[in-house]
Each structure stands twice: as structure tokens, then as C-alpha cells.
Design an enzyme around this catalytic site. Structure first.
Site, mmCIF file in Angstrom:
data_model
loop_
_atom_site.group_PDB
_atom_site.id
_atom_site.type_symbol
_atom_site.label_atom_id
_atom_site.label_comp_id
_atom_site.label_asym_id
_atom_site.label_seq_id
_atom_site.Cartn_x
_atom_site.Cartn_y
_atom_site.Cartn_z
ATOM 1 N N GLU A 185 49.975 39.721 52.773
ATOM 2 C CA GLU A 185 48.903 39.044 52.575
ATOM 3 C C GLU A 185 48.954 37.800 53.709
ATOM 4 O OE1 GLU A 185 48.737 37.880 48.532
ATOM 5 O OE2 GLU A 185 46.956 36.926 48.674
ATOM 6 N N GLY A 215 44.387 31.764 43.948
ATOM 7 C CA GLY A 215 44.258 31.262 42.424
ATOM 8 C C GLY A 215 45.801 31.501 41.906
ATOM 9 N N ALA A 216 46.437 32.579 42.211
ATOM 10 C CA ALA A 216 47.638 32.935 41.255
ATOM 11 C C ALA A 216 48.652 32.787 42.429
ATOM 12 C CB ALA A 216 47.643 34.160 40.927
ATOM 13 N N SER A 217 48.780 33.078 43.547
ATOM 14 C CA SER A 217 49.939 32.823 44.679
ATOM 15 C C SER A 217 49.508 31.989 45.858
ATOM 16 C CB SER A 217 50.289 34.326 45.159
ATOM 17 O OG SER A 217 49.300 34.953 45.789
ATOM 18 N N THR A 218 50.346 31.573 46.659
ATOM 19 C CA THR A 218 50.085 30.964 47.790
ATOM 20 C C THR A 218 51.039 31.301 48.943
ATOM 21 O OG1 THR A 218 49.902 28.559 48.985
ATOM 22 C CG2 THR A 218 51.715 28.966 47.448
ATOM 23 N N GLN A 219 50.496 31.554 50.246
ATOM 24 C CA GLN A 219 51.390 31.904 51.318
ATOM 25 C C GLN A 219 51.540 31.146 52.637
ATOM 26 O OE1 GLN A 219 48.422 33.970 50.221
ATOM 27 N NE2 GLN A 219 49.835 34.829 48.865
HETATM 28 N N1 ADP Z 1 36.900 36.032 51.893
HETATM 29 C C1 ADP Z 1 36.968 34.688 51.638
HETATM 30 N N2 ADP Z 1 36.389 33.919 52.231
HETATM 31 C C2 ADP Z 1 36.644 32.610 52.043
HETATM 32 N N3 ADP Z 1 37.391 32.377 50.747
HETATM 33 C C3 ADP Z 1 37.967 33.115 50.108
HETATM 34 C C4 ADP Z 1 37.731 34.519 50.476
HETATM 35 N N4 ADP Z 1 38.444 35.261 49.618
HETATM 36 C C5 ADP Z 1 38.965 34.234 48.866
HETATM 37 N N5 ADP Z 1 38.535 32.906 49.118
HETATM 38 C C6 ADP Z 1 38.997 31.883 48.328
HETATM 39 O O1 ADP Z 1 40.334 32.027 47.612
HETATM 40 C C7 ADP Z 1 40.707 31.357 46.570
HETATM 41 C C8 ADP Z 1 40.748 32.201 45.462
HETATM 42 O O2 ADP Z 1 42.055 33.017 45.427
HETATM 43 P P1 ADP Z 1 42.006 34.503 45.251
HETATM 44 O O3 ADP Z 1 41.758 35.343 46.486
HETATM 45 O O4 ADP Z 1 40.915 34.571 44.228
HETATM 46 O O5 ADP Z 1 43.467 34.348 44.432
HETATM 47 P P2 ADP Z 1 44.802 35.339 44.893
HETATM 48 O O6 ADP Z 1 44.782 35.215 46.367
HETATM 49 O O7 ADP Z 1 45.993 34.356 44.201
HETATM 50 O O8 ADP Z 1 44.701 36.509 44.252
HETATM 51 C C9 ADP Z 1 39.186 30.639 46.463
HETATM 52 O O9 ADP Z 1 39.402 29.229 47.083
HETATM 53 C C10 ADP Z 1 38.173 31.346 46.956
HETATM 54 O O10 ADP Z 1 37.054 30.636 47.498
HETATM 55 CA CA CA Z 2 43.373 35.418 48.216
#
Ligand code: ADP
Ligand code: CA
EC number: 3.6.1.6
Length: 441
Positions: A185, A215-219
Site C-alpha cells: 500500500e 481508517g484502520a491503518s496508516t503508512q
Molecule cells: N481514491 C481516494 N482518493 C481520495 N481519498 C481517498 C481515496 N481513497 C480513500 N480515501 C480516503 O481514505 C480515508 C479512508 O481510508 P480507507 O482507505 O477507507 O481505510 P484503510 O486504508 O485503513 O483501509 C478517507 O480519508 C478517504 O477520504
Molecule cells: Ca486506504
């Protein structure tokens, strides 16, 4: 590029963007897809078109990537155009749609989850011309939401989605529906951003690190410049891949449970615990009188403010600190560098007018802290916003300063799109997908 074949896709609903990045992408493609090198060109070409039937007119090709994130499912339909056989293809544009909630919210109803994917895939049926359906690959990569589910529930969701893909008219590669390893990711988002900003095209590269807060992880991902970083980093934080005849050794790590929403639960003391019926989780980061319910990952949580006790930035920061302090690796060299930041870094900065919602902007780490203080110490003034705004901004501040070890004046470039293309890991994943399939459009 040596990227694992487990990479996948993303989705979000409703808008079409279009841009041309011919020179950059020609370079990108030429290095990503070695089949474009001069010696291989003939072979690549013969695969696509029988001899003497090469097209004179421009040809358009597509790649469909789903991002099954923890808070939503998003589809990215990328269009590539090849003007003539001699010229390398261009990234013509992207169609992007999303739906909420994410797949993990359907943990107990996998068919309904797959249905949400199908609705997005129907868009691709409209976007891709019928004669190209069979040549257009479709892939879904799930991230932290599914990583946090039990193996059994995650697999049930993935197999329902696979069925939806198989019933579609598109090309369904092997392993087209999977959970993506967190380190990819980070790598793929770094590839996307540095491709789109042209940093991988030449030899004088000034690549930029990337920060994604899901929402659940950070990179966190960057190209180390100092030998010490390579020596001092845990081995599994370093990944090599080849591009532009160079080998990049990236620092990347995905922290599961440190996404914004997981961090809310951790701050409330509700992450990875059995939630008793009617159990109430309280925090000084929430409005005093608040009592509410929240659904995340298929579980219902009751939460509220410290009715009698303290609220505000100071006690909130102490609470949040427990979640991050000492839990993350702090590479020295990032303290003074600037980073691209997206996802929830962007959303919360835009929600509080630190940046323009459409344009993004540049911030210092201390701007998040200033805004966190303003919101937490005046919660009644922000009562129309999310009740979690104080907690979210305080968490972002603590994550950046105490988690990663950034300075107050570290610059963050908050960006949603570069040249009209979403700064998402999905573009990097699509490059990899096309390469692995030998579709070298
Ligand atoms: N394609 C995208 N373009 C812009 N923002 C996105 C996009 N995909 C996800 N986000 C943002 O990612 C965040 C949510 O993370 P998400 O991808 O649902 O969780 P995780 O990566 O932990 O599975 C929100 O802030 C959402 O606005
Ligand atoms: Ca994401």
C-alpha cells in the site's frame, strides 16, 4: 519493478477526470514495462495485432482497479491511449467512484458486500467499450478493514466478490481479489505520487515521501538518503524494487490499528476488546454531554464525553499519547524532510479550513496542533462538526510528532490529485497489473 503480484484495486463514486501526461507516462511505461524496450517491441506488438493489421488510429485501453478500504469501496477506471504503434501509450484519464461503507461492514452478509462492488463494476460496463471488455483486467485489493476481520469472514467476502468478477465480461486475472500486504500500500502510493510529479522520470530525482492515513491503518514511505537509516531501520521496513534501470530501496511500513478510526477505538479503550452489551466508552476528547453509538467493522460501540471530568486539548493529548507513544519506529532523517500526505490528513485539514477542499495546500505539523487546540478547547463552537473532530486532530498531531517524530515545522503537502489523477496506490497497482499480465498497451 519487483512488486508482489498480490497488489489490487480501489473504488469511489461519481466523477470523471481526464488528463494527459504523455512525456512522463511514456517514461514511466518504458521503465515499468520492459516489453516496450526496443528489442522487445516487435514481440509485444505481434501479440496484440496480427502482422499488417496495425492500427493507424489511436487505440484506447483500460485497467480497472478496486480499492476495498476500511471505510469505503472505490473503483478507478484508468484509460490509456496509444496514438500509433511507434509511440508509447499515455494515461488519458481516470473515472473514479466510491460507495460507503466498506466491505468489512458486510462481514456477516458477504453477498451484500459483493453487491456494492457490482454496482460500481456496472459503471465500468458503461465506461469501457464492449469490444474491449475481454481485454480489460479487473482487480480488487482490500486493505486494513479486511485485514482486521477473521480469516473466515474475509475469505467469504473475497469469494463473493470473485463471483461478481467472474460473471462480468471483463478479464479476471488469477488472484484478482485479495487482501493487499500493507507494505505494498505504501510502496504503490509512493510510486503513484512520484510518477505523477515526475520524480521518477530523470536522474536528478528528488522523490518525496508519502503519508497515508486510512481508517484502520496508516503508512509511511520514503526513499532513505542516509546510510544510517538503512542500518538503523528494522529489516522488514526496507523493500527494494527496480525502476528506470535503478534499484530503489524504500523505507515503508503499514501500522495496522493506527488508522484514524481504529485510533478512535484505541483512545476509547475499545480496540481489540470484547465489547460488553451496553458498555460505554468515555473520553476527554469528546463533548461533555455527548452519548452516541458508532458502527465500525461490523461492531456497535457506545461512546460519550467525560460528563463530570475534564475535557479539552491537554487531557485529550495525554489520552491519545498512550495510543502512539513508543509504538512507532522514528527514522531520524524524516524530521527535516517534507512529505505528501493524503486520505484523512487531507480530509481533516479540509474540514477545519486549514486547506482548501479542492486545491489542497501546504501545512506545517504545528498547524494541526494549533487547530486541535482550537477545536478541543471550544468544543461547543464546533458542535455541528463530527463529535470526533477534537480527537481526530489531536491524534493526527500526536501521530506526526510523537509517533513518527516529525518536527513542528515539517512541511506536509496535502494533495488529493496530481494532474487530475487521484493520488492513490491504485495507479501504482494498475501499472503493476498491466505489467504482470503482459498487457503493455
Ligand atoms: N481514491 C481516494 N482518493 C481520495 N481519498 C481517498 C481515496 N481513497 C480513500 N480515501 C480516503 O481514505 C480515508 C479512508 O481510508 P480507507 O482507505 O477507507 O481505510 P484503510 O486504508 O485503513 O483501509 C478517507 O480519508 C478517504 O477520504
Ligand atoms: Ca486506504
Amino acid at each position: 519493478m519487483t512488486v508482489d503480484p498480490r497488489l489490487t484495486a480501489s473504488s469511489d463514486p461519481g466523477r470523471m477526470t481526464s488528463s494527459r501526461l504523455p512525456i512522463l507516462l511514456a517514461l514511466v511505461f518504458s521503465s515499468l514495462f520492459p516489453v516496450f524496450s526496443h528489442s522487445n517491441r516487435e514481440m509485444w506488438f505481434q501479440d496484440l495485432f496480427p502482422p499488417n493489421t496495425c492500427p493507424i488510429n489511436a487505440k484506447t485501453f483500460y485497467g480497472i482497479m478496486f480499492d476495498a478500504g476500511s471505510t469505503g469501496t472505490r473503483i478507478h477506471i484508468y484509460t490509456f491511449v496509444q496514438k500509433s504503434p511507434e509511440i508509447l501509450p499515455e494515461l488519458e484519464g481516470e473515472i473514479f467512484e466510491s460507495v460507503k461503507p466498506g466491505l468489512s461492514a458486510y462481514a456477516d452478509q458477504p453477498e451484500k458486500g459483493a453487491e456494492s462492488v457490482k454496482r460500481l463494476l456496472d459503471m465500468a460496463i458503461d465506461a469501457v467499450p464492449p469490444h474491449l471488455w475481454k481485454k480489460t483486467p479487473v482487480v480488487l485489493k482490500a486493505t486494513a478493514g479486511l485485514r482486521l476481520l477473521s480469516e473466515e469472514k474475509a475469505q467469504a467476502l473475497l469469494s463473493e466478490v470473485k463471483e461478481v468478477f467472474e460473471e462480468s465480461p471483463f478479464l479476471v486475472p488469477e488472484d484478482s481479489v485479495s487482501i493487499m500486504d500493507g507494505s505494498y500500500e505504501g510502496i504503490l502510493a509512493w510510486i503513484t505520487v512520484n510518477f505523477l510529479t515526475g520524480q521518477l522520470a530523470g536522474h536528478n530525482q528528488h522523490t518525496t515521501g508519502t503519508l497515508d492515513l486510512g481508517g484502520a491503518s496508516t503508512q509511511i514511505t520514503f526513499l532513505p538518503r542516509f546510510e544510517e537509516t538503512l542500518k538503523e531501520s528494522p529489516r522488514d521496513f526496507l523493500t527494494s524494487f527496480e525502476m528506470f534501470n535503478s534499484t530503489y530501496k524504500l523505507y515503508t511500513h503499514s501500522y495496522l490499528g493506527f488508522g484514524l478510526k481504529a485510533a478512535r477505538l484505541a483512545t476509547l479503550g475499545a480496540l481489540n476488546t470484547e465489547v460488553a452489551d451496553g458498555q460505554m466508552f468515555r473520553s476527554s476528547c469528546l463533548p461533555k454531554q455527548l452519548e452516541a453509538e458508532w458502527h465500525f467493522g461490523g461492531v456497535k460501540y457506545r461512546y460519550g464525553g467525560n460528563k463530570e471530568g475534564e475535557t479539552g486539548f491537554k487531557p485529550c493529548y495525554l489520552e491519545v499519547l498512550k495510543v502512539v507513544k513508543g509504538k512507532l519506529h522514528q527514522p531520524d532523517e524524516i524530521r527535516g524532510s517534507s512529505f505528501y500526505a493524503f486520505s484523512y490528513y487531507y480530509d481533516r485539514a479540509a474540514d477545519t479550513n486549514l486547506i482548501d477542499y479542492e486545491q489542497g495546500g501546504v501545512l506545517e505539523v504545528r498547524d494541526f496542533e494549533r487547530k486541535a487546540k482550537e477545536v478541543c478547547d471550544n468544543m461547543e463552537r464546533f458542535s455541528s462538526a463530527s463529535p470526533f473532530l477534537c480527537m481526530d486532530l489531536t491524534y493526527i498531531t500526536a501521530l506526526l510528532k510523537e509517533g513518527f517524530g516529525f518536527r513542528d515545522n515539517t512541511l506536509l503537502q496535502l494533495t488529493k490529485k496530481v494532474n487530475n489523477i487521484e493520488t492513490s496506490w491504485t495507479l501504482g497497482a494498475t501499472f503493476h497489473l498491466l505489467q504482470s499480465l503482459g498487457i503493455t498497451y
